[in-house]
Enzyme design. Structure first.
Site, PDB file in Angstrom:
ATOM      1  N   GLY A  18      73.566  19.349  -6.251  1.00  0.00           N
ATOM      2  CA  GLY A  18      72.406  19.424  -7.131  1.00  0.00           C
ATOM      3  C   GLY A  18      72.730  19.035  -8.553  1.00  0.00           C
ATOM      4  O   GLY A  18      73.785  19.403  -9.083  1.00  0.00           O
ATOM      5  N   PHE A  21      69.718  22.201 -13.588  1.00  0.00           N
ATOM      6  CA  PHE A  21      70.354  22.977 -14.652  1.00  0.00           C
ATOM      7  C   PHE A  21      71.645  23.634 -14.182  1.00  0.00           C
ATOM      8  O   PHE A  21      72.668  23.566 -14.856  1.00  0.00           O
ATOM      9  CB  PHE A  21      69.388  24.042 -15.174  1.00  0.00           C
ATOM     10  CG  PHE A  21      68.263  23.495 -15.990  1.00  0.00           C
ATOM     11  CD1 PHE A  21      68.483  22.982 -17.251  1.00  0.00           C
ATOM     12  CD2 PHE A  21      66.974  23.489 -15.494  1.00  0.00           C
ATOM     13  CE1 PHE A  21      67.449  22.472 -18.007  1.00  0.00           C
ATOM     14  CE2 PHE A  21      65.929  22.978 -16.232  1.00  0.00           C
ATOM     15  CZ  PHE A  21      66.160  22.466 -17.502  1.00  0.00           C
ATOM     16  N   GLY A  22      71.607  24.297 -13.026  1.00  0.00           N
ATOM     17  CA  GLY A  22      72.801  24.982 -12.539  1.00  0.00           C
ATOM     18  C   GLY A  22      73.936  24.034 -12.259  1.00  0.00           C
ATOM     19  O   GLY A  22      75.070  24.243 -12.701  1.00  0.00           O
ATOM     20  N   GLU A 185      51.431  27.103 -18.609  1.00  0.00           N
ATOM     21  CA  GLU A 185      51.644  25.929 -19.463  1.00  0.00           C
ATOM     22  C   GLU A 185      50.632  24.830 -19.153  1.00  0.00           C
ATOM     23  O   GLU A 185      50.095  24.188 -20.045  1.00  0.00           O
ATOM     24  CB  GLU A 185      53.069  25.398 -19.269  1.00  0.00           C
ATOM     25  CG  GLU A 185      54.139  26.191 -19.977  1.00  0.00           C
ATOM     26  CD  GLU A 185      54.113  25.980 -21.486  1.00  0.00           C
ATOM     27  OE1 GLU A 185      55.015  26.503 -22.159  1.00  0.00           O
ATOM     28  OE2 GLU A 185      53.209  25.312 -22.000  1.00  0.00           O
ATOM     29  N   ASP A 323      67.603  28.520  -8.581  1.00  0.00           N
ATOM     30  CA  ASP A 323      66.410  28.939  -7.853  1.00  0.00           C
ATOM     31  C   ASP A 323      66.675  29.313  -6.404  1.00  0.00           C
ATOM     32  O   ASP A 323      65.782  29.832  -5.723  1.00  0.00           O
ATOM     33  CB  ASP A 323      65.361  27.821  -7.880  1.00  0.00           C
ATOM     34  CG  ASP A 323      64.764  27.617  -9.260  1.00  0.00           C
ATOM     35  OD1 ASP A 323      64.915  28.528 -10.099  1.00  0.00           O
ATOM     36  OD2 ASP A 323      64.160  26.564  -9.503  1.00  0.00           O
ATOM     37  N   ALA A 334      65.068  28.411 -16.111  1.00  0.00           N
ATOM     38  CA  ALA A 334      66.198  27.537 -16.421  1.00  0.00           C
ATOM     39  C   ALA A 334      67.392  28.311 -16.956  1.00  0.00           C
ATOM     40  O   ALA A 334      68.545  27.996 -16.638  1.00  0.00           O
ATOM     41  CB  ALA A 334      65.761  26.474 -17.436  1.00  0.00           C
ATOM     42  N   GLN A 335      67.117  29.313 -17.781  1.00  0.00           N
ATOM     43  CA  GLN A 335      68.205  30.047 -18.422  1.00  0.00           C
ATOM     44  C   GLN A 335      69.155  30.673 -17.409  1.00  0.00           C
ATOM     45  O   GLN A 335      70.380  30.631 -17.557  1.00  0.00           O
ATOM     46  CB  GLN A 335      67.599  31.128 -19.321  1.00  0.00           C
ATOM     47  CG  GLN A 335      68.602  31.975 -20.082  1.00  0.00           C
ATOM     48  CD  GLN A 335      69.355  31.192 -21.123  1.00  0.00           C
ATOM     49  OE1 GLN A 335      70.277  30.473 -20.768  1.00  0.00           O
ATOM     50  NE2 GLN A 335      68.982  31.317 -22.375  1.00  0.00           N
TER      51      GLN A 335
END
Length: 451
Positions: A18, A21-22, A185, A323, A334-335
């Site tokens: 992947g 982000f991770g 959003e 996730d 995301a954090q």
């Protein structure tokens, strides 16, 4: 079968699945590990800054600004190799990962594995809804929604010129399903688009009269972030003209509307041409493979339950982040993916340095991963141009014009820690490799629509 010990003269093989982000942050956290060889396998050629997809969908940002090529981002990191392919199999016993790209199949051996394959859209078993209500998980999804959102305004203009008032009403009604971060959003941004950006662009319709409806079967907005943030977001959405309908379950979607079942069991129909689905996620099917081989449990969304140190039961060499994991009800933002990726990288470095994986205590318990209260950011050299996550920008100090509904309750700029979890999750920034000091956001982008 691969040996459980590594030749000290050969590099430690780390496979990362992947480029989200991770995965990306795990790879970058290992950039100074000279004794590590990283293979990053991704089904896409780019790193998608998913929190800004809604801005692409509403025409504020170009898709290229939030999807830099993964190879470009990691071009200067000598110990990483980026390969294209969709991972189809993970063999924990043999320590191999199999990926397929078109007709080519490749197998990669690993000593340590970081699985950050993310999650996709979930229609809760009603995949036929996708035809009429696209999700928000990819660039293709965002571009499809952009065409639909702007298209209905154009069609409404034609209908109004022809005197078809009923058609105008349907075309000027937007339904967003899901009151999580993405839905909040999206609803807020459509409101700003109709009431600010497009308000003077048409002759036969009034864009400010557009009806925006936010639906969710849950009893609260942003339920994963607590009552305080949820209540403030709800108040802000209502001030922006968004109709918030909670306890409303979607039971049918077609080309011209949506069927809703209220909390009391009553059914009703909302006529709307443009629908957006932001109501659920389904973890990568790789989670099921890992669960079957390790004995770990899966939750209803297909997320795998990991140990406190993000490893699989009985497989300390396998980390799962982002996730895909179910751990202490942490929200999928995301954090947490960023911190999880960095934690896994640090654990690998500690092992290579000969340090124990267990905490230094008489009880000899596992070292635990806990999300930090601080803000994980892109490299400090990056400008604070468009910091945002699906829950919204981290505060009023930024130049980003993310929907103010989701900024409610967060009052610190993204250059420092935010008071809210939504703000902390928002403090990451999109990367580009065009910098002498590492990755930075390519250019200063002000996202405020100016009329």
């Amino acid at each position: 079968m691969s040996s459980t010990t590594t030749n000290p003269r050969s590099p430690h093989r780390v496979v990362i699945i992947g480029s989200g982000f991770g995965g990306l942050f795990a790879a970058r956290a290992l950039r100074k590990a000279r004794d590590v060889k990283i293979t990053l396998v991704s089904a896409t050629t780019h790193h998608l800054f998913q929190p800004l997809l809604y801005q692409v969908a509403t025409g504020i940002l170009s898709e290229g600004l939030i999807a830099p090529a993964t190879r470009e981002v990691l071009a200067r990191q000598e110990n990483v190799e980026v390969v294209f392919g969709k991972v189809t199999d993970i063999d924990l016993a043999r320590r191999t990962v199999t990926a397929k790209a078109l007709d080519e199949t490749q197998t990669y051996d690993y000593d340590s594995l970081i699985v950050a394959a993310g999650a996709g859209q979930s229609y809760f078993g009603n995949d036929e809804f996708a035809r009429h209500a696209p999700g928000m998980k990819s660039i293709d999804d965002a571009l499809e929604l952009r065409g639909r959102i702007f298209g209905v305004f154009e069609l409404a203009e034609l209908a109004a010129a022809a005197g078809r008032a009923d058609d105008v009403r349907k075309l000027m009604t937007f339904v967003v399903v899901g009151a999580g971060p993405t839905g909040v959003e999206m609803a807020g941004q459509i409101s700003e688009l109709s009431r600010r950006t497009l308000r003077r662009d048409f002759r036969n319709i009034d864009p400010t009269s557009a009806r925006i409806i936010l639906l969710d079967a849950a009893p609260a907005v942003l339920s994963a972030f607590g009552d305080r943030l949820g209540n403030k977001a709800t108040e802000r959405l209502k001030k922006m003209g968004v109709e918030v309908e909670l306890g409303a379950k979607v039971v049918g979607v077609d080309a011209t509307g949506i069927e809703v079942e209220d909390a009391g069991g009553a059914h009703r129909r909302i006529d709307a041409i443009c629908k957006v689905w932001a109501a659920g996620v389904s973890a990568s099917p790789l989670g099921k493979q890992l669960a079957e081989q390790s004995g770990a449990q899966l939750d209803r969304a297909g997320r795998i339950k990991v140990e406190d140190d993000l490893t699989l039961p009985g497989h300390p060499e396998v980390f799962v982040v982002g996730d895909m994991i179910s751990l202490k009800d942490y929200p999928g933002v995301a954090q947490l993916a960023i911190q999880g990726g960095r934690y896994a990288a640090r654990a690998i470095r500690r092992r290579l340095a000969g340090r124990s994986r267990r905490a230094r205590s008489s009880t000899s318990t596992r070292a635990r991963w806990r999300p930090s209260r601080g803000s994980a950011r892109w490299p400090a050299s990056a400008s604070c141009a468009s910091p945002a996550s699906s829950p919204g920008c981290c505060g009023s100090g930024c130049t980003s014009s993310t929907s103010s509904a989701s900024r409610a309750g967060s009052r610190r700029c993204c250059t420092g820690p935010s008071r809210s979890l939504a703000g902390r999750a928002a403090s990451a920034r999109p990367p580009s490799s065009r910098s002498s000091r590492g990755s930075r956001w390519s250019g200063s982008v002000t996202t405020s629509p100016r009329r």
